[in-house]
Design a protein around this motif. Structure first.
Motif, mmCIF file in Angstrom:
data_model
loop_
_atom_site.group_PDB
_atom_site.id
_atom_site.type_symbol
_atom_site.label_atom_id
_atom_site.label_comp_id
_atom_site.label_asym_id
_atom_site.label_seq_id
_atom_site.Cartn_x
_atom_site.Cartn_y
_atom_site.Cartn_z
ATOM 1 N N ASN A 123 4.445 -5.701 7.060
ATOM 2 C CA ASN A 123 4.782 -6.539 5.907
ATOM 3 C C ASN A 123 6.099 -6.040 5.323
ATOM 4 O OD1 ASN A 123 4.926 -8.185 3.681
ATOM 5 N ND2 ASN A 123 3.240 -7.208 2.569
ATOM 6 N N THR A 124 7.193 -6.632 5.780
ATOM 7 C CA THR A 124 8.508 -6.143 5.365
ATOM 8 C C THR A 124 8.841 -6.487 3.917
ATOM 9 O OG1 THR A 124 9.550 -8.145 6.262
ATOM 10 C CG2 THR A 124 9.410 -6.229 7.709
ATOM 11 N N ALA A 125 8.010 -7.314 3.287
ATOM 12 C CA ALA A 125 8.227 -7.647 1.874
ATOM 13 C C ALA A 125 7.700 -6.546 0.953
ATOM 14 C CB ALA A 125 7.560 -8.973 1.526
ATOM 15 N N ALA A 126 6.958 -5.594 1.512
ATOM 16 C CA ALA A 126 6.344 -4.539 0.700
ATOM 17 C C ALA A 126 7.305 -3.385 0.471
ATOM 18 C CB ALA A 126 5.078 -4.029 1.379
ATOM 19 N N ALA A 127 7.324 -2.897 -0.760
ATOM 20 C CA ALA A 127 8.033 -1.666 -1.116
ATOM 21 C C ALA A 127 6.963 -0.648 -1.504
ATOM 22 C CB ALA A 127 8.994 -1.906 -2.270
ATOM 23 N N PHE A 218 1.378 3.573 -2.022
ATOM 24 C CA PHE A 218 1.150 2.664 -3.144
ATOM 25 C C PHE A 218 2.322 1.695 -3.283
ATOM 26 C CE2 PHE A 218 -1.030 6.665 -3.966
ATOM 27 C CZ PHE A 218 -2.323 6.222 -4.259
ATOM 28 N N SER A 219 1.976 0.450 -3.542
ATOM 29 C CA SER A 219 3.002 -0.588 -3.665
ATOM 30 C C SER A 219 3.768 -0.434 -4.973
ATOM 31 C CB SER A 219 2.355 -1.977 -3.598
ATOM 32 O OG SER A 219 3.312 -2.981 -3.826
ATOM 33 N N THR A 220 5.079 -0.657 -4.896
ATOM 34 C CA THR A 220 5.904 -0.636 -6.101
ATOM 35 C C THR A 220 6.380 -2.037 -6.483
ATOM 36 O OG1 THR A 220 7.903 -0.211 -4.796
ATOM 37 C CG2 THR A 220 6.702 1.710 -5.638
ATOM 38 N N ASN A 221 5.982 -3.044 -5.690
ATOM 39 C CA ASN A 221 6.382 -4.420 -6.022
ATOM 40 C C ASN A 221 5.246 -5.426 -5.872
ATOM 41 O OD1 ASN A 221 6.127 -4.547 -3.243
ATOM 42 N ND2 ASN A 221 8.092 -5.570 -2.892
ATOM 43 N N GLY A 222 4.007 -4.926 -5.791
ATOM 44 C CA GLY A 222 2.853 -5.816 -5.737
ATOM 45 C C GLY A 222 2.490 -6.325 -4.359
ATOM 46 N N GLU A 223 3.285 -5.994 -3.338
ATOM 47 C CA GLU A 223 2.997 -6.412 -1.964
ATOM 48 C C GLU A 223 2.218 -5.322 -1.245
ATOM 49 O OE1 GLU A 223 3.661 -9.111 -0.175
ATOM 50 O OE2 GLU A 223 4.878 -10.275 -1.595
ATOM 51 N N ASP A 224 1.156 -5.726 -0.541
ATOM 52 C CA ASP A 224 0.350 -4.760 0.194
ATOM 53 C C ASP A 224 1.036 -4.360 1.508
ATOM 54 O OD1 ASP A 224 -1.659 -4.764 -1.703
ATOM 55 O OD2 ASP A 224 -2.752 -6.409 -0.729
#
Length: 302
Positions: A123-127, A218-224
């Motif tokens: 999931n490349t949208a996850a930070a 842990f996510s820093t932008n709400g993306e898993d």
């Protein structure tokens, strides 16, 4: 060979300037003769694909003899691919798409070249930030942080250490740091060297030796997050657990055309293509070139 061809042009000009074969004209003539030989060698391959690869070898090999040796290797590899039915068709200049009808990880073979572990974020949208823990079966593979190099991919600043769970006495690789959001299909974040032991009798067994636990991230932008761990062997381009001429032929196509895609039944093509590229860089210098083909040629099974 590329420098040799440049010298040939200068030699032809020198010959045009004088009718006498002076001491300086003799080596120029020799260069011209070898250049004609090289062109005849390339022209001997009537197939468009083979012709292009032969041209690449002539321009980049140390000698015409080496170019001929690598073309024999290429043809041997193509024959293996047909025999193994591992591709829909031999690729051409306009088609470098290969499909494997079979399992991605071999259940019967294990390559004899060094192995690596690579970690992907699907999931490349996850930070993310935190830690990833990886345990391994000590009977199948080995990992020593003092000997086995850990590489954090460009753009990441991940650190790895080996710690011990005091409750159960189990060692694990602890990878700490941040995983940034990207725009690609998948994100390769790190890789590291491993040793393979005699009980690991297949590529599938090597993969099964590892267990990934990313609950410490842990996510820093709400993306898993969605991490995946994979393994590969240097030079084993088609990932079948055997380093042979078929791998060399694929790498020759890749460095000639600068493009190739690889897919397997029911498997993510972005992962398989990325691992194929990593395996192709057998010398691990970050460059795909004839040095990697030579590596496969020197390490291929008889």
């Amino acid at each position: 060979m590329k420098k040799f061809i440049q010298k040939t042009v200068a030699g032809v000009s020198a010959l045009a300037m004088t009718a006498a074969l002076s001491a300086t004209a003799v080596p120029a003539f020799a260069d011209e003769y070898e250049a004609v030989q090289a062109q005849n060698f390339v022209d001997s391959f009537v197939d468009e694909n083979e012709n292009a690869i032969a041209q690449y070898c002539v321009e980049n090999c140390e000698s015409l003899d080496e170019a001929a040796e690598l073309m024999e290797l290429y043809e041997e590899g193509c024959a293996l691919r047909v025999a193994e039915q591992t591709n829909d068709a031999i690729s051409t200049a306009s088609s470098n798409n290969h499909h494997i009808n079979g399992a991605y990880y071999s259940g019967t073979n294990v390559a004899s070249t060094p192995h690596r572990v690579v970690l992907f974020e699907m999931n490349t949208a996850a930070a993310m930030k935190g830690s990833i823990q990886i345990t391994w079966n000590h009977g199948l593979v080995s990992y020593d942080p003092t000997k086995n190099k850990f590489i954090s991919e460009e753009g990441y600043n991940l650190k790895a250490s080996v710690d011990t769970d005091e409750d159960i006495g189990e060692e694990y690789i602890n990878i700490n740091g941040r995983v940034k959001k990207t725009t690609g299909a998948v994100s390769r974040i790190c890789r590291f060297e491993i040793g393979t032991l005699s009980k690991a009798t297949s590529e599938a067994a090597i993969l099964s030796a590892f267990v990934l636990d990313a609950r410490g991230m842990f996510s820093t932008n709400g993306e898993d997050s969605n991490f995946e761990l994979h393994t590969y062997a240097l030079g084993d381009f088609d990932h079948n657990g055997v380093v042979d001429a078929a791998d060399a032929s694929y790498i020759l196509e890749m460095i000639t055309y600068h493009k190739i895609s690889f897919s397997y039944d029911s498997y993510n093509p972005f992962i398989s293509s990325s691992i194929c590229v990593l395996a192709a860089d057998a010398t691990e210098d970050g460059i795909l070139d004839l040095a990697d083909v030579r590596y496969v040629n020197n390490h291929k099974v008889s």
